[in-house]
Design a protein around this motif. Structure first.
Motif, PDB file in Angstrom:
ATOM      1  N   ARG A   1      -1.701  -8.994  17.069  1.00 16.82           N
ATOM      2  CA  ARG A   1      -2.933  -9.570  16.517  1.00 16.82           C
ATOM      3  C   ARG A   1      -2.923  -9.384  15.008  1.00 16.82           C
ATOM      4  NH1 ARG A   1      -2.568  -6.029  20.684  1.00 16.82           N
ATOM      5  NH2 ARG A   1      -4.196  -4.669  19.948  1.00 16.82           N
ATOM      6  N   GLU A   2      -3.361 -10.409  14.286  1.00 13.95           N
ATOM      7  CA  GLU A   2      -3.399 -10.332  12.832  1.00 13.95           C
ATOM      8  C   GLU A   2      -4.844 -10.333  12.361  1.00 13.95           C
ATOM      9  OE1 GLU A   2      -0.530 -12.626  10.479  1.00 13.95           O
ATOM     10  OE2 GLU A   2      -2.255 -13.312   9.301  1.00 13.95           O
ATOM     11  N   MET A   3      -5.156  -9.390  11.466  1.00 16.25           N
ATOM     12  CA  MET A   3      -6.496  -9.291  10.892  1.00 16.25           C
ATOM     13  C   MET A   3      -6.377  -9.122   9.380  1.00 16.25           C
ATOM     14  SD  MET A   3      -8.147  -6.770  13.747  1.00 16.25           S
ATOM     15  CE  MET A   3      -6.584  -5.991  14.108  1.00 16.25           C
ATOM     16  N   PRO A   4      -7.329  -9.646   8.617  1.00  7.63           N
ATOM     17  CA  PRO A   4      -7.241  -9.546   7.165  1.00  7.63           C
ATOM     18  C   PRO A   4      -7.646  -8.169   6.637  1.00  7.63           C
ATOM     19  CG  PRO A   4      -9.190 -10.791   7.782  1.00  7.63           C
ATOM     20  CD  PRO A   4      -8.448 -10.492   9.054  1.00  7.63           C
ATOM     21  N   ILE A   5      -6.970  -7.750   5.580  1.00  6.22           N
ATOM     22  CA  ILE A   5      -7.393  -6.591   4.789  1.00  6.22           C
ATOM     23  C   ILE A   5      -8.297  -7.146   3.710  1.00  6.22           C
ATOM     24  CG2 ILE A   5      -6.630  -4.810   3.164  1.00  6.22           C
ATOM     25  CD1 ILE A   5      -4.055  -4.602   4.884  1.00  6.22           C
ATOM     26  N   ILE A   6      -9.537  -6.643   3.654  1.00 12.74           N
ATOM     27  CA  ILE A   6     -10.533  -7.231   2.759  1.00 12.74           C
ATOM     28  C   ILE A   6     -10.877  -6.348   1.569  1.00 12.74           C
ATOM     29  CG2 ILE A   6     -11.494  -8.654   4.591  1.00 12.74           C
ATOM     30  CD1 ILE A   6     -13.831  -6.592   4.706  1.00 12.74           C
ATOM     31  N   GLY A   7     -10.259  -5.181   1.463  1.00  7.52           N
ATOM     32  CA  GLY A   7     -10.544  -4.318   0.319  1.00  7.52           C
ATOM     33  C   GLY A   7     -10.050  -2.910   0.563  1.00  7.52           C
ATOM     34  N   GLY A   8     -10.428  -2.034  -0.350  1.00 10.34           N
ATOM     35  CA  GLY A   8     -10.028  -0.646  -0.237  1.00 10.34           C
ATOM     36  C   GLY A   8     -10.683   0.189  -1.312  1.00 10.34           C
ATOM     37  N   SER A   9     -10.373   1.472  -1.300  1.00 17.68           N
ATOM     38  CA  SER A   9     -10.914   2.387  -2.300  1.00 17.68           C
ATOM     39  C   SER A   9      -9.813   3.335  -2.757  1.00 17.68           C
ATOM     40  CB  SER A   9     -12.092   3.186  -1.721  1.00 17.68           C
ATOM     41  OG  SER A   9     -11.638   4.071  -0.713  1.00 17.68           O
ATOM     42  N   GLY A  10     -10.082   4.048  -3.838  1.00 19.22           N
ATOM     43  CA  GLY A  10      -9.092   4.982  -4.365  1.00 19.22           C
ATOM     44  C   GLY A  10      -7.836   4.250  -4.799  1.00 19.22           C
ATOM     45  N   LEU A  11      -6.671   4.700  -4.316  1.00 22.49           N
ATOM     46  CA  LEU A  11      -5.415   4.051  -4.676  1.00 22.49           C
ATOM     47  C   LEU A  11      -5.306   2.637  -4.121  1.00 22.49           C
ATOM     48  CD1 LEU A  11      -2.846   6.979  -4.359  1.00 22.49           C
ATOM     49  CD2 LEU A  11      -3.807   5.978  -6.428  1.00 22.49           C
ATOM     50  N   PHE A  12      -6.172   2.272  -3.183  1.00 24.02           N
ATOM     51  CA  PHE A  12      -6.146   0.935  -2.607  1.00 24.02           C
ATOM     52  C   PHE A  12      -7.258   0.037  -3.148  1.00 24.02           C
ATOM     53  CE2 PHE A  12      -4.066   3.547   0.698  1.00 24.02           C
ATOM     54  CZ  PHE A  12      -2.815   2.942   0.645  1.00 24.02           C
ATOM     55  N   ARG A  13      -7.791   0.383  -4.312  1.00 17.59           N
ATOM     56  CA  ARG A  13      -8.817  -0.435  -4.955  1.00 17.59           C
ATOM     57  C   ARG A  13      -8.290  -1.857  -5.123  1.00 17.59           C
ATOM     58  NH1 ARG A  13      -9.705   2.979  -9.197  1.00 17.59           N
ATOM     59  NH2 ARG A  13     -11.013   4.238  -7.846  1.00 17.59           N
ATOM     60  N   PHE A  14      -9.118  -2.848  -4.844  1.00 16.45           N
ATOM     61  CA  PHE A  14      -8.771  -4.273  -4.916  1.00 16.45           C
ATOM     62  C   PHE A  14      -7.690  -4.668  -3.901  1.00 16.45           C
ATOM     63  CE2 PHE A  14     -10.259  -3.549  -9.349  1.00 16.45           C
ATOM     64  CZ  PHE A  14     -11.364  -4.380  -9.301  1.00 16.45           C
ATOM     65  N   ALA A  15      -7.565  -3.939  -2.812  1.00 14.40           N
ATOM     66  CA  ALA A  15      -6.535  -4.244  -1.805  1.00 14.40           C
ATOM     67  C   ALA A  15      -6.790  -5.600  -1.148  1.00 14.40           C
ATOM     68  CB  ALA A  15      -6.493  -3.158  -0.742  1.00 14.40           C
TER      69      ALA A  15
END
Length: 109
Positions: free
Chosen positions: A66-80
């Protein structure tokens, strides 16, 4: 609601804990087994300690991948941004417990 361990491998007893999968899911279809997932992968170990990746999307649980979108993040994954592939490793019909492998493909700053 979910607050499940994220480990390096599928065995909870022997695999290292690296984070928590926290969020919620609900039934998204009246015609098939599909979930709407809103989930954060919150990391508690190593370089990514305190950072998170946010996933939101449709999960057709009986599909092999199954594929799902990554819509963001925080810390080192800011703007993911990116996508996650989920595949079921094991599923216990008696109690509903599942071990799911996630492979994340992430672009971040």
């Amino acid at each position: 609601m979910i607050d499940d361990p994220i480990t390096v491998g599928p065995d909870l007893k022997t695999s290292k804990l690296v984070g928590r999968a926290q969020g919620l899911y609900g039934i998204a279809s009246q015609h098939e087994v599909a979930l709407l997932m809103a989930m954060n992968f919150w990391f508690v170990e190593g370089k990514y300690n305190g950072s998170s990746i946010s996933i939101m999307g449709r999960n057709q649980v009986f599909n092999k991948v199954r594929e799902m979108p990554i819509i963001g993040g925080s810390g080192l994954f800011r703007f993911a941004t990116g996508y996650a592939h989920a595949s079921t490793h094991t599923f216990n019909l008696t109690n509903g417990d599942a071990v799911v492998e996630y492979n994340l493909y992430v672009l971040h700053y």
